[in-house]
Scaffold this motif. Structure first.
Motif, PDB file in Angstrom:
ATOM      1  N   ASN A 130       0.980  -1.230   0.067  1.00 43.83           N
ATOM      2  CA  ASN A 130       0.098   0.183   0.042  1.00 43.83           C
ATOM      3  C   ASN A 130       0.845   1.340  -0.066  1.00 43.83           C
ATOM      4  OD1 ASN A 130      -2.327   1.481  -0.144  1.00 43.83           O
ATOM      5  ND2 ASN A 130      -2.397   1.480   2.206  1.00 43.83           N
ATOM      6  N   THR A 131       1.716   1.447  -0.801  1.00 45.91           N
ATOM      7  CA  THR A 131       2.567   2.390  -1.290  1.00 45.91           C
ATOM      8  C   THR A 131       3.010   2.649  -2.575  1.00 45.91           C
ATOM      9  OG1 THR A 131       4.701   3.370  -0.184  1.00 45.91           O
ATOM     10  CG2 THR A 131       4.879   1.034  -1.302  1.00 45.91           C
ATOM     11  N   VAL A 132       2.979   4.034  -2.746  1.00 43.78           N
ATOM     12  CA  VAL A 132       3.346   4.439  -4.145  1.00 43.78           C
ATOM     13  C   VAL A 132       4.576   4.735  -4.214  1.00 43.78           C
ATOM     14  CG1 VAL A 132       3.448   6.460  -5.782  1.00 43.78           C
ATOM     15  CG2 VAL A 132       1.492   5.868  -4.485  1.00 43.78           C
ATOM     16  N   VAL A 133       5.319   3.825  -5.006  1.00 48.68           N
ATOM     17  CA  VAL A 133       6.987   3.896  -5.089  1.00 48.68           C
ATOM     18  C   VAL A 133       7.649   4.525  -6.319  1.00 48.68           C
ATOM     19  CG1 VAL A 133       8.847   2.037  -5.682  1.00 48.68           C
ATOM     20  CG2 VAL A 133       7.015   1.408  -4.361  1.00 48.68           C
ATOM     21  N   VAL A 134       8.735   5.300  -5.900  1.00 45.05           N
ATOM     22  CA  VAL A 134       9.364   6.216  -6.821  1.00 45.05           C
ATOM     23  C   VAL A 134      10.745   5.629  -6.605  1.00 45.05           C
ATOM     24  CG1 VAL A 134      10.180   8.517  -7.236  1.00 45.05           C
ATOM     25  CG2 VAL A 134       8.155   8.099  -5.981  1.00 45.05           C
ATOM     26  N   ALA A 135      11.444   5.414  -7.769  1.00 44.29           N
ATOM     27  CA  ALA A 135      12.776   4.859  -7.940  1.00 44.29           C
ATOM     28  C   ALA A 135      13.710   5.511  -9.223  1.00 44.29           C
ATOM     29  CB  ALA A 135      12.824   3.199  -8.160  1.00 44.29           C
ATOM     30  N   HIS A 136      14.803   5.691  -8.579  1.00 44.66           N
ATOM     31  CA  HIS A 136      16.012   6.440  -9.453  1.00 44.66           C
ATOM     32  C   HIS A 136      17.026   5.547  -9.730  1.00 44.66           C
ATOM     33  CE1 HIS A 136      14.708  10.628  -9.613  1.00 44.66           C
ATOM     34  NE2 HIS A 136      14.046  10.406  -8.472  1.00 44.66           N
ATOM     35  N   GLN A 137      17.545   5.325 -10.984  1.00 48.62           N
ATOM     36  CA  GLN A 137      18.823   4.691 -11.267  1.00 48.62           C
ATOM     37  C   GLN A 137      19.860   5.096 -10.488  1.00 48.62           C
ATOM     38  OE1 GLN A 137      19.500   5.259 -15.470  1.00 48.62           O
ATOM     39  NE2 GLN A 137      21.007   3.615 -15.759  1.00 48.62           N
ATOM     40  N   GLY A 138      20.739   4.439 -10.361  1.00 50.33           N
ATOM     41  CA  GLY A 138      22.074   4.822  -9.788  1.00 50.33           C
ATOM     42  C   GLY A 138      23.203   4.805 -11.026  1.00 50.33           C
ATOM     43  N   THR A 139      24.393   4.524 -10.504  1.00 53.27           N
ATOM     44  CA  THR A 139      25.512   4.478 -11.688  1.00 53.27           C
ATOM     45  C   THR A 139      26.539   3.498 -11.222  1.00 53.27           C
ATOM     46  OG1 THR A 139      27.010   5.761 -13.066  1.00 53.27           O
ATOM     47  CG2 THR A 139      26.851   6.432 -10.640  1.00 53.27           C
ATOM     48  N   ASN A 140      27.638   3.081 -11.963  1.00 58.90           N
ATOM     49  CA  ASN A 140      28.512   2.182 -11.433  1.00 58.90           C
ATOM     50  C   ASN A 140      29.466   2.741 -10.542  1.00 58.90           C
ATOM     51  OD1 ASN A 140      31.015   3.340 -12.673  1.00 58.90           O
ATOM     52  ND2 ASN A 140      29.693   2.856 -14.578  1.00 58.90           N
ATOM     53  N   PRO A 141      30.114   2.143  -9.699  1.00 57.45           N
ATOM     54  CA  PRO A 141      31.080   2.460  -8.740  1.00 57.45           C
ATOM     55  C   PRO A 141      32.152   3.578  -8.985  1.00 57.45           C
ATOM     56  CG  PRO A 141      30.674   0.150  -8.231  1.00 57.45           C
ATOM     57  CD  PRO A 141      30.030   0.532  -9.542  1.00 57.45           C
ATOM     58  N   SER A 142      32.556   3.275 -10.132  1.00 57.95           N
ATOM     59  CA  SER A 142      33.749   4.130 -10.451  1.00 57.95           C
ATOM     60  C   SER A 142      33.216   5.742 -10.765  1.00 57.95           C
ATOM     61  CB  SER A 142      34.774   3.786 -11.638  1.00 57.95           C
ATOM     62  OG  SER A 142      33.767   3.196 -12.718  1.00 57.95           O
ATOM     63  N   SER A 143      32.074   5.729 -11.402  1.00 61.34           N
ATOM     64  CA  SER A 143      31.414   6.710 -12.126  1.00 61.34           C
ATOM     65  C   SER A 143      30.993   7.704 -10.882  1.00 61.34           C
ATOM     66  CB  SER A 143      30.193   6.567 -13.020  1.00 61.34           C
ATOM     67  OG  SER A 143      30.606   6.054 -14.313  1.00 61.34           O
ATOM     68  N   ILE A 144      30.218   6.963  -9.801  1.00 63.67           N
ATOM     69  CA  ILE A 144      29.763   7.853  -8.453  1.00 63.67           C
ATOM     70  C   ILE A 144      31.053   8.617  -7.992  1.00 63.67           C
ATOM     71  CG2 ILE A 144      29.684   5.777  -7.123  1.00 63.67           C
ATOM     72  CD1 ILE A 144      27.488   8.977  -6.986  1.00 63.67           C
ATOM     73  N   LEU A 145      32.154   7.752  -7.859  1.00 61.51           N
ATOM     74  CA  LEU A 145      33.262   8.401  -7.167  1.00 61.51           C
ATOM     75  C   LEU A 145      33.526   9.659  -8.044  1.00 61.51           C
ATOM     76  CD1 LEU A 145      35.265   5.402  -5.434  1.00 61.51           C
ATOM     77  CD2 LEU A 145      33.699   7.190  -4.250  1.00 61.51           C
TER      78      LEU A 145
END
Length: 311
Positions: A98-113
């Motif tokens: 009973n929840t509206v879900v909002v989800a965002h894509q992440g990125t690979n570890p080297s890109s986020i660093l």
């Protein structure tokens, strides 16, 4: 009540919130191990966060392989992003939770660093067209790159969530925002946007995986005051030696909100009270610097769920 009117109501409502008092330093509470039954409750959200790595066509039709099959009753209603300039995202309703879900894509570890070490690392006030100054003064600041990325999807996601709430208003659903890595940062900004715009009866929850630091002390205090007060309203899960959650550094003025749950090398899940708990049982103590971190831990597994699309 006319549903078109309610949609308009959601799209225009701004709830003014008073000034947040200065935090009072308190003695750290004891670190507690989370029961296996409680850990299992996070599994649906882990799959939702992992599914955000799939293309919008797959999440819009809920045909994204194992992650979609893990939440078979989910009813997607909107999706977007190109996976390059704009991270994938999707919105929908889960009747089981009973929840509206909002989800965002992440990125690979080297890109986020890399993102956490470039010119966009500067702290900046929140965008006043999304976060009204009456609620968010310039003292509340966030990572400039995250803020710019968030602004590209804030409006369509806001309307998609408002429409989903209206469509299921008879069930009074909550809103749960999830994400991993960069997606966890974007989802946190979504959660803050929602809690400042939607009325009190809409419960906003957040579950983030491998969340980097997003803002300064004032931002962390705002999250603590408005998201972590409800039962499990805010949970950020850190995994073993993952270095991403210790970036950007505290010496740059960044602070994590409370709500950390840390997965130990033994695979036990421990609750870490407070902001940036320095215990060796929590991420700041377990990974004092990037050199002792292990990027292989960034994608998980989180109770058996490794982040990424397998459609």
């Amino acid at each position: 009540m006319d549903r078109l009117f309610v949609t308009f109501f959601f799209a225009t409502l701004f709830r003014l919130i008073g000034a947040i008092p200065s935090p009072v330093l308190e003695e750290r509470q004891a670190i507690k191990t989370v029961s296996s039954s409680t850990v299992s409750l996070f599994k649906p959200y882990s799959h939702f966060a992992s599914a955000a790595y799939c293309k919008p066509a797959a999440t819009r039709n809920w045909t994204c392989g194992t992650n979609c099959e893990a939440n078979p009753g989910f009813q997607p209603s909107a999706s977007g992003g190109d996976g390059t300039d704009t991270q994938y995202w999707y919105v929908g309703y889960d009747p089981t939770l009973n929840t509206v879900v909002v989800a965002h894509q992440g990125t690979n570890p080297s890109s986020i660093l890399s993102l956490l070490d470039d010119a966009d690392i500067l702290l900046t006030p929140l965008d006043s067209t999304i976060f009204p100054k009456a609620v968010f003064p310039d003292t509340i600041q966030v990572h400039q790159g995250f803020a710019e990325d968030h602004a590209r999807t804030a409006v369509p996601i806001f309307y998609a969530v408002a429409n989903a709430l209206v469509a299921h208003m008879d069930s009074s659903p909550s809103v749960t925002v999830v994400g991993h890595s960069l997606g966890a940062a974007l989802s946190l900004l979504d959660a803050v946007m929602f809690v400042s715009h939607f009325p009190d009866w809409v419960e906003i929850k957040y579950v983030g995986y491998g969340l980097p630091r997003v803002g300064n002390q004032a931002f962390a205090d705002y999250v603590d005051a408005h998201l972590t007060t409800s039962d499990n309203g805010f949970v950020r899960i850190t995994n073993k030696k993952d270095p991403v959650p210790i970036n950007p550094g505290m010496f740059l003025g960044y602070v994590h909100p409370s709500g950390e749950v840390h997965i130990e090398e033994s695979n036990a899940w421990d609750e870490c009270p407070g902001q940036d708990n320095p215990s060796s049982l929590c991420i700041v103590g377990a990974v004092p610097n990037d050199f002792v971190g292990d990027l292989g831990d960034h994608d998980g597994p989180y109770d058996g769920v490794t982040m990424g699309c397998d459609d």
